[in-house]
Motif scaffolding. Structure first.
Motif, mmCIF file in Angstrom:
data_model
loop_
_atom_site.group_PDB
_atom_site.id
_atom_site.type_symbol
_atom_site.label_atom_id
_atom_site.label_comp_id
_atom_site.label_asym_id
_atom_site.label_seq_id
_atom_site.Cartn_x
_atom_site.Cartn_y
_atom_site.Cartn_z
ATOM 1 N N TYR A 117 0.801 -1.227 0.000
ATOM 2 C CA TYR A 117 0.000 0.000 0.000
ATOM 3 C C TYR A 117 0.837 1.281 0.000
ATOM 4 O O TYR A 117 0.334 2.353 0.312
ATOM 5 C CB TYR A 117 -0.962 0.036 1.200
ATOM 6 N N ARG A 135 -0.561 -3.656 -3.937
ATOM 7 C CA ARG A 135 -1.482 -2.520 -3.869
ATOM 8 C C ARG A 135 -0.769 -1.187 -3.680
ATOM 9 O O ARG A 135 -1.229 -0.321 -2.958
ATOM 10 C CB ARG A 135 -2.526 -2.749 -2.798
ATOM 11 N N GLN A 157 -2.003 -6.165 -7.764
ATOM 12 C CA GLN A 157 -2.905 -5.027 -7.887
ATOM 13 C C GLN A 157 -2.220 -3.688 -7.652
ATOM 14 O O GLN A 157 -2.796 -2.755 -7.098
ATOM 15 C CB GLN A 157 -4.111 -5.198 -6.967
#
Length: 183
Positions: A117, A135, A157
């Motif tokens: 993230y 992510r 992702q």
């Protein structure tokens, strides 16, 4: 309330055994001296050892970290804008949800560090040893010469947009790490 702290105070308290500096804002105090190799008024923490320190949610702006050792550090959610980590070590640490905007990591060791993230917009990871992450936001991010597979960057992702891969090729994007067009 933000806890503002100078580099001198941080190092003194760390030397006294304190490890929890979550939420600090590292502020310029006239350090580095006029002998610093940096011309901008950044904070110079070159060569310091801050193992196992808790800097969750800390705010670092233009901090120079050449040769620093942050092994085992908790840097989750740290804001590092315009920082430079050259030949430093952040092994087995936490950089989850870190904002690494416009920061440079050069020939650094990030193995075993959680980078999931992360926001790496405009960041550079040249020559870095790095594990995988998921992510992440990778817009105008540079991994040229990094020790990571392009396949690991292009999965999980991650949002990829004009990102330079370890081999020097650029993925224009925008695309999600699984190859889907993000538009």
């Amino acid at each position: 309330m933000v806890w503002k702290i100078t580099p001198e105070e941080l190092l003194e308290r760390y030397a006294d055994g304190e490890r929890n500096f979550a939420g600090i804002e590292l502020v310029y105090s006239g350090w580095p001296s006029s002998s610093s190799k940096y011309s901008s008024p950044g904070i110079d923490l070159d060569g310091v050892v801050l193992r196992d320190i808790n800097l969750q949610g800390a705010y670092f702006d233009q901090v120079y970290l050449t040769g620093v050792d942050l092994t085992g550090a908790d840097l989750g959610g740290i804001f590092m804008r315009g920082c430079n980590l050259v030949e430093g070590i952040i092994r087995d640490a936490n950089l989850r949800t870190a904002n690494l905007e416009q920061s440079g990591f050069f020939d650094a060791d990030l193995r075993g560090t959680n980078l999931d993230y992360m926001n790496a917009c405009g960041a550079g990871f040249r020559g870095v040893q790095i594990g995988s992450f998921e992510r992440a936001i990778l817009a105008y991010t540079d991994f040229e010469g990094a020790h990571i597979s392009s396949n690991l960057i292009c999965r999980g992702q991650n949002l990829i947009w004009h990102t330079t891969m370890p081999d020097g090729n650029v993925v224009e994007g925008p695309q999600w790490g699984n190859g889907r067009d993000a538009r």
